[in-house]
Design a protein around this motif. Structure first.
Motif, PDB file in Angstrom:
ATOM      1  N   ALA A 130      64.049  19.592  53.829  1.00 52.61           N
ATOM      2  CA  ALA A 130      63.796  19.219  55.219  1.00 52.61           C
ATOM      3  C   ALA A 130      62.902  20.253  55.892  1.00 52.61           C
ATOM      4  CB  ALA A 130      65.119  19.076  55.971  1.00 52.61           C
ATOM      5  N   LYS A 131      63.138  21.538  55.601  1.00 49.11           N
ATOM      6  CA  LYS A 131      62.320  22.592  56.198  1.00 49.11           C
ATOM      7  C   LYS A 131      60.884  22.528  55.691  1.00 49.11           C
ATOM      8  CE  LYS A 131      66.173  25.785  57.008  1.00 49.11           C
ATOM      9  NZ  LYS A 131      66.812  27.075  56.630  1.00 49.11           N
ATOM     10  N   ILE A 132      60.723  22.188  54.415  1.00 51.05           N
ATOM     11  CA  ILE A 132      59.376  22.041  53.861  1.00 51.05           C
ATOM     12  C   ILE A 132      58.640  20.926  54.586  1.00 51.05           C
ATOM     13  CG2 ILE A 132      58.048  21.366  51.821  1.00 51.05           C
ATOM     14  CD1 ILE A 132      60.185  22.717  50.116  1.00 51.05           C
ATOM     15  N   PHE A 133      59.334  19.799  54.787  1.00 50.33           N
ATOM     16  CA  PHE A 133      58.736  18.681  55.506  1.00 50.33           C
ATOM     17  C   PHE A 133      58.412  19.071  56.937  1.00 50.33           C
ATOM     18  CE2 PHE A 133      60.252  15.691  52.236  1.00 50.33           C
ATOM     19  CZ  PHE A 133      59.150  14.862  52.175  1.00 50.33           C
ATOM     20  N   ALA A 134      59.342  19.772  57.586  1.00 52.71           N
ATOM     21  CA  ALA A 134      59.139  20.149  58.979  1.00 52.71           C
ATOM     22  C   ALA A 134      57.897  21.028  59.143  1.00 52.71           C
ATOM     23  CB  ALA A 134      60.375  20.874  59.507  1.00 52.71           C
ATOM     24  N   ILE A 135      57.752  22.004  58.270  1.00 58.66           N
ATOM     25  CA  ILE A 135      56.605  22.916  58.332  1.00 58.66           C
ATOM     26  C   ILE A 135      55.306  22.165  58.047  1.00 58.66           C
ATOM     27  CG2 ILE A 135      55.499  24.912  57.231  1.00 58.66           C
ATOM     28  CD1 ILE A 135      58.333  26.016  56.725  1.00 58.66           C
ATOM     29  N   HIS A 136      55.338  21.346  56.987  1.00 62.46           N
ATOM     30  CA  HIS A 136      54.122  20.613  56.622  1.00 62.46           C
ATOM     31  C   HIS A 136      53.744  19.607  57.705  1.00 62.46           C
ATOM     32  CE1 HIS A 136      51.067  19.153  53.853  1.00 62.46           C
ATOM     33  NE2 HIS A 136      51.447  17.909  54.131  1.00 62.46           N
ATOM     34  N   ASP A 137      54.732  18.888  58.241  1.00 60.25           N
ATOM     35  CA  ASP A 137      54.450  17.917  59.289  1.00 60.25           C
ATOM     36  C   ASP A 137      53.900  18.590  60.540  1.00 60.25           C
ATOM     37  OD1 ASP A 137      55.251  15.861  57.695  1.00 60.25           O
ATOM     38  OD2 ASP A 137      57.120  15.441  58.741  1.00 60.25           O
ATOM     39  N   HIS A 138      54.467  19.761  60.875  1.00 60.21           N
ATOM     40  CA  HIS A 138      53.989  20.484  62.066  1.00 60.21           C
ATOM     41  C   HIS A 138      52.537  20.917  61.885  1.00 60.21           C
ATOM     42  CE1 HIS A 138      53.866  23.239  65.456  1.00 60.21           C
ATOM     43  NE2 HIS A 138      53.434  24.167  64.635  1.00 60.21           N
ATOM     44  N   ASN A 139      52.230  21.502  60.737  1.00 64.08           N
ATOM     45  CA  ASN A 139      50.863  21.966  60.486  1.00 64.08           C
ATOM     46  C   ASN A 139      49.875  20.810  60.471  1.00 64.08           C
ATOM     47  OD1 ASN A 139      51.779  24.602  60.276  1.00 64.08           O
ATOM     48  ND2 ASN A 139      51.954  24.543  58.048  1.00 64.08           N
ATOM     49  N   LYS A 140      50.285  19.713  59.817  1.00 63.84           N
ATOM     50  CA  LYS A 140      49.392  18.559  59.747  1.00 63.84           C
ATOM     51  C   LYS A 140      49.218  17.924  61.118  1.00 63.84           C
ATOM     52  CE  LYS A 140      47.819  17.556  56.567  1.00 63.84           C
ATOM     53  NZ  LYS A 140      46.526  17.968  55.990  1.00 63.84           N
ATOM     54  N   SER A 141      50.267  17.909  61.939  1.00 63.33           N
ATOM     55  CA  SER A 141      50.167  17.365  63.290  1.00 63.33           C
ATOM     56  C   SER A 141      49.144  18.153  64.105  1.00 63.33           C
ATOM     57  CB  SER A 141      51.528  17.416  63.994  1.00 63.33           C
ATOM     58  OG  SER A 141      52.474  16.598  63.340  1.00 63.33           O
ATOM     59  N   CYS A 142      49.177  19.472  63.968  1.00 58.89           N
ATOM     60  CA  CYS A 142      48.212  20.325  64.676  1.00 58.89           C
ATOM     61  C   CYS A 142      46.787  20.025  64.231  1.00 58.89           C
ATOM     62  CB  CYS A 142      48.538  21.798  64.451  1.00 58.89           C
ATOM     63  SG  CYS A 142      50.084  22.353  65.193  1.00 58.89           S
ATOM     64  N   ASP A 143      46.602  19.867  62.911  1.00 59.84           N
ATOM     65  CA  ASP A 143      45.270  19.577  62.372  1.00 59.84           C
ATOM     66  C   ASP A 143      44.751  18.237  62.886  1.00 59.84           C
ATOM     67  OD1 ASP A 143      45.332  21.916  60.946  1.00 59.84           O
ATOM     68  OD2 ASP A 143      45.930  20.988  59.048  1.00 59.84           O
ATOM     69  N   ILE A 144      45.583  17.207  62.795  1.00 57.25           N
ATOM     70  CA  ILE A 144      45.160  15.870  63.211  1.00 57.25           C
ATOM     71  C   ILE A 144      44.910  15.827  64.715  1.00 57.25           C
ATOM     72  CG2 ILE A 144      45.812  13.442  63.349  1.00 57.25           C
ATOM     73  CD1 ILE A 144      45.152  14.322  60.541  1.00 57.25           C
ATOM     74  N   ASN A 145      45.780  16.466  65.491  1.00 59.84           N
ATOM     75  CA  ASN A 145      45.569  16.498  66.941  1.00 59.84           C
ATOM     76  C   ASN A 145      44.238  17.158  67.280  1.00 59.84           C
ATOM     77  OD1 ASN A 145      47.710  15.225  68.399  1.00 59.84           O
ATOM     78  ND2 ASN A 145      49.092  16.872  67.827  1.00 59.84           N
ATOM     79  N   TYR A 146      43.905  18.230  66.572  1.00 59.39           N
ATOM     80  CA  TYR A 146      42.625  18.920  66.809  1.00 59.39           C
ATOM     81  C   TYR A 146      41.448  17.985  66.544  1.00 59.39           C
ATOM     82  CZ  TYR A 146      38.562  21.836  65.851  1.00 59.39           C
ATOM     83  OH  TYR A 146      37.291  22.359  65.834  1.00 59.39           O
ATOM     84  N   HIS A 147      41.464  17.298  65.408  1.00 61.52           N
ATOM     85  CA  HIS A 147      40.344  16.432  65.035  1.00 61.52           C
ATOM     86  C   HIS A 147      40.226  15.233  65.974  1.00 61.52           C
ATOM     87  CE1 HIS A 147      39.247  18.631  61.476  1.00 61.52           C
ATOM     88  NE2 HIS A 147      40.457  18.526  60.959  1.00 61.52           N
ATOM     89  N   VAL A 148      41.357  14.660  66.387  1.00 59.16           N
ATOM     90  CA  VAL A 148      41.300  13.503  67.289  1.00 59.16           C
ATOM     91  C   VAL A 148      40.868  13.943  68.682  1.00 59.16           C
ATOM     92  CG1 VAL A 148      42.550  11.536  68.250  1.00 59.16           C
ATOM     93  CG2 VAL A 148      43.082  12.326  65.946  1.00 59.16           C
ATOM     94  N   ASP A 149      41.311  15.119  69.123  1.00 59.18           N
ATOM     95  CA  ASP A 149      40.838  15.649  70.404  1.00 59.18           C
ATOM     96  C   ASP A 149      39.321  15.798  70.389  1.00 59.18           C
ATOM     97  OD1 ASP A 149      43.247  15.832  71.738  1.00 59.18           O
ATOM     98  OD2 ASP A 149      43.646  17.899  71.119  1.00 59.18           O
ATOM     99  N   LEU A 150      38.805  16.312  69.291  1.00 53.54           N
ATOM    100  CA  LEU A 150      37.350  16.482  69.149  1.00 53.54           C
ATOM    101  C   LEU A 150      36.649  15.134  69.156  1.00 53.54           C
ATOM    102  CD1 LEU A 150      34.857  18.219  68.579  1.00 53.54           C
ATOM    103  CD2 LEU A 150      35.437  18.146  66.141  1.00 53.54           C
TER     104      LEU A 150
END
Length: 273
Positions: A23-43
């Motif tokens: 669960a922690k692995i998923f949480a970390i990966h999901d958080h990092n990927k959410s940040c990446d996707i949010n950055y690209h969509v904001d751009l």
């Protein structure tokens, strides 16, 4: 109720450390990927706004903006494909009950990937509008036949900061894109409402799912044999009975009673496990 903050319902909870670690692995990966996707969509949205502006932009020509928009759209698509592939591969190696494993990233599941991330509502809306509507009802046969709404309903925020991750807004966006999804059962017999209850969704999410499928309140929960003992023990329960066992908030339980008052006088279906 589980302490996970990511969508991983097929990771069995048996009290050991393995489930907590995954669960922690998923949480970390999901958080990092959410940040990446949010950055690209904001751009991407920023470039689209500049392109629509009458004055344009002092640094980028309209051709440059179109190129940037196309490039970010491709990046978002690729990142979502890879995220879904990574998640399902990790689940397959952790849990033998998963339905096989993907051999490569698949573009059919980009909406599934977006549904599990903590994206800004405006960014999720941008992503949903970029892909064809048929992707909203495709079943992920590598992950118990879930559709994006199952996933979105399953991502319940932790008690702390629950209002900051826009879970309700994201569920409503996906539900509005495909309202019939509220009536879909996954391969384990779960409706989106069942997913929401099992993962501690708030009253607003439960209300939206009930409105889209009122009949769900009178349907018994019929988990398959692959479920954990904790979940299997609720076999035959109505949503109200489930909410009492899962220690949901008073407001969530009240919504279930308000929409089906007779449930307080009812009983489970008495189905033997």
């Amino acid at each position: 109720m589980t302490e996970e903050i990511c969508y991983a319902p097929e990771v069995k909870q048996k009290g050991g450390t393995g489930s907590s670690s995954i669960a922690k692995i998923f949480a970390i990966h999901d958080h990092n990927k959410s940040c990446d996707i949010n950055y690209h969509v904001d751009l991407q949205r920023s470039c689209m706004n500049m392109l629509k502006s009458k004055d344009g932009d002092i640094f980028y020509s309209r051709t440059d903006l179109r190129i940037l928009i196309e490039k970010t759209e491709h990046t978002i698509y690729k990142e979502l494909c890879n995220h879904h592939f990574f998640s399902n591969t990790l689940l397959h190696h952790h849990n033998a009950t998963s339905n096989g494993v993907q051999d490569k990233p698949n573009g059919d599941f980009v909406v599934h990937a977006a549904a599990r991330l903590s994206l800004k509502p405006e960014n999720l809306q941008q992503i949903l509008s970029s892909f064809p509507t048929h992707l909203f009802h495709i079943r992920d046969m590598f992950n118990f036949g879930v559709i994006p709404l199952h996933i979105a309903a399953s991502y319940a925020p932790p008690p702390t900061g629950a209002k900051m991750n826009n879970h309700t807004a994201r569920v409503k966006l996906i539900l509005s894109a495909f309202p019939l999804g509220a009536k879909y059962l996954d391969l384990r017999g779960r409706l989106p409402l069942h997913h929401a209850l099992l993962h501690g969704a708030d009253a607003e999410v439960i209300t939206a799912l009930i409105k889209a499928n009122p009949n769900s309140l009178s349907l018994p929960f019929l988990p398959t044999e692959s479920e954990t003992n904790e979940i299997s023990s609720m076999k035959g329960f109505l949503p109200f009975h489930m909410s009492c066992c899962l220690d949901l908030s008073c407001s969530a339980i009240f919504v279930l009673i308000q929409n089906n008052p007779s449930c307080v006088c009812g009983y489970d279906m008495g189905i033997d496990n």
